[in-house]
Design a protein around this motif. Structure first.
Motif, short mmCIF file in Angstrom:
data_model
loop_
_atom_site.label_atom_id
_atom_site.label_comp_id
_atom_site.label_asym_id
_atom_site.label_seq_id
_atom_site.Cartn_x
_atom_site.Cartn_y
_atom_site.Cartn_z
N SER A 178 0.93 -1.85 0.11
CA SER A 178 0.01 0.47 -0.16
C SER A 178 0.86 0.99 0.06
O SER A 178 2.10 1.01 0.36
N GLN A 179 0.07 2.33 -0.80
CA GLN A 179 1.57 3.43 -0.51
C GLN A 179 0.25 4.97 -0.50
O GLN A 179 -1.00 4.84 -1.27
N GLN A 180 0.59 5.99 0.50
CA GLN A 180 -0.42 6.68 0.67
C GLN A 180 0.88 7.77 0.96
O GLN A 180 1.45 8.58 1.88
N TYR A 181 0.27 8.97 -0.28
CA TYR A 181 0.74 9.99 -0.97
C TYR A 181 -0.30 11.45 0.63
O TYR A 181 -1.04 11.08 -0.03
N LEU A 182 0.39 11.88 0.75
CA LEU A 182 -0.05 13.28 2.13
C LEU A 182 -0.32 14.50 0.28
O LEU A 182 -0.04 14.09 -1.48
N ASP A 183 -1.17 15.14 0.46
CA ASP A 183 -2.04 15.72 -0.80
C ASP A 183 -1.18 17.32 -0.35
O ASP A 183 -1.20 18.29 -0.92
N TYR A 184 -0.05 17.17 0.62
CA TYR A 184 1.07 18.13 0.53
C TYR A 184 2.42 17.82 0.18
O TYR A 184 2.33 16.19 0.01
N GLY A 185 3.06 18.87 -0.37
CA GLY A 185 4.20 18.44 -0.97
C GLY A 185 5.14 19.34 -0.71
O GLY A 185 5.23 19.99 0.65
N TYR A 186 7.32 19.40 -0.62
CA TYR A 186 7.82 20.21 -0.28
C TYR A 186 9.00 20.42 -0.87
O TYR A 186 9.04 20.20 -1.76
N LYS A 187 9.27 21.57 -1.40
CA LYS A 187 10.59 22.66 -1.39
C LYS A 187 11.13 22.93 -0.20
O LYS A 187 10.83 23.58 0.94
N GLU A 188 12.36 22.15 -1.01
CA GLU A 188 13.88 22.96 -0.32
C GLU A 188 14.18 24.83 -0.63
O GLU A 188 14.47 24.64 -1.53
N LEU A 189 14.65 25.89 0.27
CA LEU A 189 14.90 26.79 0.37
C LEU A 189 16.26 26.25 1.49
O LEU A 189 16.18 26.01 1.81
N THR A 190 16.97 27.80 0.98
CA THR A 190 17.92 28.65 2.11
C THR A 190 17.65 29.90 2.98
O THR A 190 17.55 30.89 1.71
N ILE A 191 18.64 29.62 3.91
CA ILE A 191 18.49 30.98 4.45
C ILE A 191 19.75 30.44 4.88
O ILE A 191 21.34 29.87 5.56
N PRO A 192 21.06 31.66 3.87
CA PRO A 192 22.24 31.92 3.79
C PRO A 192 22.95 32.35 5.11
O PRO A 192 21.93 32.99 5.99
N ALA A 193 24.15 31.77 5.36
CA ALA A 193 25.03 32.64 6.62
C ALA A 193 25.63 34.28 7.04
O ALA A 193 25.04 34.10 5.92
N GLY A 194 24.73 34.81 7.92
CA GLY A 194 25.17 35.62 7.91
C GLY A 194 26.06 36.66 8.15
O GLY A 194 27.64 36.05 8.10
N PRO A 195 27.08 37.36 8.26
CA PRO A 195 28.08 38.13 8.54
C PRO A 195 28.72 37.02 9.31
O PRO A 195 28.70 36.71 10.72
N ASN A 196 30.38 37.26 8.68
CA ASN A 196 31.41 36.05 9.64
C ASN A 196 30.97 34.67 9.44
O ASN A 196 31.27 34.05 10.08
N GLY A 197 30.31 34.31 8.55
CA GLY A 197 29.68 32.69 8.17
C GLY A 197 28.97 32.72 9.67
O GLY A 197 28.72 31.35 10.07
N LYS A 198 28.10 33.05 10.41
CA LYS A 198 27.42 33.31 11.54
C LYS A 198 25.51 32.83 10.83
O LYS A 198 25.96 33.73 10.13
N LEU A 232 3.15 22.73 1.99
CA LEU A 232 2.00 22.93 1.18
C LEU A 232 1.59 22.08 0.28
O LEU A 232 1.80 21.07 0.46
N PRO A 233 -0.13 23.11 0.76
CA PRO A 233 -0.90 21.87 -0.50
C PRO A 233 -0.04 21.58 -1.47
O PRO A 233 0.27 22.43 -2.38
N PHE A 234 -0.31 21.00 -2.99
CA PHE A 234 -0.62 21.33 -4.05
C PHE A 234 -1.56 21.50 -4.49
O PHE A 234 -1.15 22.25 -5.74
N GLU A 235 -2.60 21.73 -4.29
CA GLU A 235 -3.63 22.05 -5.00
C GLU A 235 -4.01 23.74 -3.91
O GLU A 235 -3.52 23.50 -2.64
N GLY A 236 -4.85 24.17 -4.58
CA GLY A 236 -5.55 25.47 -3.77
C GLY A 236 -4.81 26.93 -4.28
O GLY A 236 -3.75 27.45 -4.99
N ALA A 237 -5.60 27.71 -3.61
CA ALA A 237 -4.88 29.69 -3.50
C ALA A 237 -3.30 29.99 -3.07
O ALA A 237 -3.13 30.50 -3.61
N GLU A 238 -3.45 28.56 -2.25
CA GLU A 238 -1.85 28.56 -1.13
C GLU A 238 -1.42 27.65 -1.23
O GLU A 238 -0.21 27.12 -0.63
N GLY A 239 -1.71 27.26 -2.49
CA GLY A 239 -0.39 25.44 -3.09
C GLY A 239 0.47 25.95 -3.94
O GLY A 239 0.45 27.39 -4.26
N PHE A 240 1.28 24.48 -3.99
CA PHE A 240 2.57 24.94 -5.16
C PHE A 240 1.95 25.59 -6.23
O PHE A 240 2.79 26.11 -7.72
#
Length: 448
Positions: A178-198, A232-240
Motif C-alpha cells: 500500500s502507498q498513501q501520498y499526502l496531498d502536501y508537497g515540500y520545497k527546499e529553500l535556504t537561509i544563507p549564513a550571516g556576516p562572518n559565517g554566523k 504546502l498543499p499541492f492545490e489551492g489558492a495557497e498551494g504549489f
C-alpha cells in the motif's frame, strides 16, 4: 557474497557492519557518485539524527567521527505571524536533543567509511530486476547501456521508496503493498549564513513557522546556513500549483512568513528553481523471500518526515538485523524471518506516528491549550520519570519499540486530557488523581 542495492544512507552503514562481521559486501547504486558529481539543487534535505540512529552509528564505530558535521537542536523555536518567538524544549534536560545533519554530508561520510572497510561501491548501475529463483540481479549501466546479470548469495534492497527490489517481489504473488501520498508537497529553500559565517537565527533549535494549512521549518548547518523546507498543499489558492510567479511567491512569503523574508535574499530564485517533492507512506509484506532477498529501510517502510524518524528507523533496522545475525549466525532464512517479525509492527507504528505529528506540527504547536498540556506532560515526567515518559521522548530519546510508544502514547494522551481539561494552570493540577491514574494505567518503561 552479499549484494546491497542502494548506496543511500542505510546501504553503506549496513555494509560496514557486515564487513566487520567477516562478510564480503558490494553495493550497486543507480546514481553517479555524489562525492564527485554535484547534487541537484533541492534534493539535500537536512535530517535529525537522534538516539536510535546514534546507537547504530556507535555500534559501527562511526558516531564520534560524525560529531563534526552535526548541530545539536535543543527544542523548537516557534515563529508567530507577527515575529514573536517561543521556545519549546524537546526534552526534560539539555541531554535530550536532536541533531541536525546534512543528508549529503552524512551520505558522503558513510560511503567513505564503507570504502575504507573494503566495500566496493559500483555507481551508475541501475537494478532493473531480480530473479527470485536463481538469485541473479539484473543491472543496467546508466553511462554505457551495458546490461549484466550478477549472481549473489544474498541480496538486500536498501534502494528507497521506489525500490526496484521490492517491485520484483511484488510480481511474485501474495505480496501486500500500500502507498498513501499526502496531498502536501515540500520545497527546499535556504537561509544563507550571516556576516562572518554566523547563523542568522538561534543555531541550536529547529525553527518552525506553523500556519495551519502550511508550514516552514529551518534546520541549522555547520556552515552557518539553515536548510529550510516549505510544506504546502499541492492545490489551492495557497498551494504549489498557484505560486507560479516571482510576485506571487514574494507576496505569499511576506504575508505568511514576514520575519523570514529578509533572511532569504534568493527566495524567489530558489523557489522557482528547486523541485517540489512528494511525501508517501509505504507499507508492504513480506519483506523477504526464502532467505535470499530482504527489504530494509525505506524500501520496506517509507514514512513521511514529520517525526524525524525515517533515517533513525532505517538505522535501527540495521541494529535489529545485526543483533539477529550475531545470535543466529548466517542462517539467513531464520534471520530474515525473525527480523520481519520484530520490525514490521514497529515500522507500521512509526508511519502512523509520523502522520499524527504532521498535524501536531502544522496545526497545534501554536495552540495555548496544546502548550499547556506539554507543560503538564513535562511536570508529570519530572515527578514520575520511570512511568510517565512523553510520546515524543519515547520515540526520540529512548529505544522503546515504536509500537509501544504508539500504544503507550495514546494512553498518556487520554490521561493528559482527563487531568488538563478542568484546569488552566499547572498549580491547579490534582496530583493525587494524577498519581492514581498513572500507577493504574502505566508500568515502568524499563519493564517493557
Amino acid at each position: 557474497m552479499i549484494t546491497v542495492i542502494g548506496s543511500g544512507l542505510t546501504g553503506p552503514l549496513l555494509a560496514i557492519s557486515l564487513v566487520q562481521r567477516g562478510f564480503r559486501v558490494q553495493i550497486y547504486e543507480r546514481r553517479p557518485d555524489m562525492r564527485r558529481v554535484r547534487m541537484n539543487a533541492g534534493r539535500s534535505i537536512n535530517l535529525a539524527i537522534s538516539t536510535r540512529g546514534i546507537h547504530a552509528l556507535q555500534e559501527a564505530g562511526l558516531w564520534e567521527s560524525m560529531r563534526r558535521i552535526i548541530v545539536p537542536m535543543k527544542g523548537r523555536m516557534m515563529h508567530s505571524p507577527t515575529g514573536e518567538l517561543t521556545f519549546q524544549p524537546y526534552g526534560k534536560d539539555e541531554t535530550e536533543v536532536i541533531n541536525s545533519i546534512s543528508r549529503a554530508d552524512l551520505n558522503a561520510a558513510l560511503m567513505d567509511a564503507a570504502e575504507a572497510q573494503g566495500v566496493a561501491i559500483h555507481f551508475e548501475e541501475r537494478c532493473t530486476g531480480y530473479d527470485l529463483k536463481t538469485g541473479a540481479v539484473r543491472l543496467l549501466n546508466e553511462a554505457t547501456g551495458r546490461e549484466t546479470a550478477l549472481e549473489s548469495n544474498i541480496v538486500i534492497g536498501t534502494d528507497g521508496a521506489a525500490s526496484a527490489v521490492r517491485l520484483e517481489m511484488q510480481k511474485s504473488g501474495r505480496f501486500n503493498f500500500s502507498q498513501q501520498y499526502l496531498d502536501y508537497g515540500y520545497k527546499e529553500l535556504t537561509i544563507p549564513a550571516g556576516p562572518n559565517g554566523k547563523h542568522r537565527l538561534e543555531p541550536n533549535a529547529l525553527h518552525i513557522w506553523p500556519r495551519g494549512s502550511h508550514m516552514l521549518i529551518a534546520l541549522p548547518n555547520i556552515d552557518g546556513t539553515f536548510a529550510c523546507i516549505l510544506f504546502l498543499p499541492f492545490e489551492g489558492a495557497e498551494g504549489f500549483t498557484s505560486l507560479d510567479t516571482a510576485s506571487k511567491i514574494r507576496r505569499f512569503f511576506e504575508t505568511r512568513f514576514p520575519d523570514a523574508v529578509p533572511m532569504m535574499p534568493e527566495l524567489t530564485e530558489n523557489f522557482l528553481a528547486n523541485p517540489t517533492g512528494a511525501m508517501v507512506t509505504i507499507k508492504c509484506f513480506p519483506w523477504h523471500v526464502d532467505g535470499k532477498v530482504l527489504l530494509l529501510g525505506d524500501a520496506a517502510h517509507a514514512i513521511v518526515p514529520f517525526f524525524g524518524q525515517g533515517m533513525n528507523c532505517a538505522f535501527e533496522d540495521c541494529t535489529c538485523l545485526l543483533e539477529l545475525l550475531d545470535r543466529n549466525g548466517a542462517d539467513w532464512p531464520k534471520v530474515f524471518t525473525e527480523f520481519e517479525d520484530a520490525r514490521k509492527a514497529n515500522a507500521d507504528a512509526i508511519a502512523d506516528l509520523a502522520l499524527e505529528n504532521f498535524v501536531e506540527m502544522r496545526d497545534r504547536v501554536a495552540d495555548p491549550r496544546f502548550l499547556f498540556k506539554k507543560k503538564v506532560e513535562l511536570a508529570l515526567e519530572a515527578k514520575y520519570p520511570r512511568l510517565f515518559v512523553p510520546k515524543y521522548a519515547m520515540v526520540t530519546f529512548h529505544r522503546v519499540p515504536y509500537s509501544v510508544a504508539l500504544s503507550r502514547g495514546r494512553i498518556q494522551d487520554r490521561l493528559l486530557a482527563e487531568l488538563c481539561d478542568p484546569i488552566e494552570r499547572l498549580e491547579e493540577l490534582d496530583w493525587g488523581k494524577a498519581e492514581m491514574l498513572i500507577h493504574r494505567e502505566l508500568t515502568p518503561l524499563e519493564n517493557l
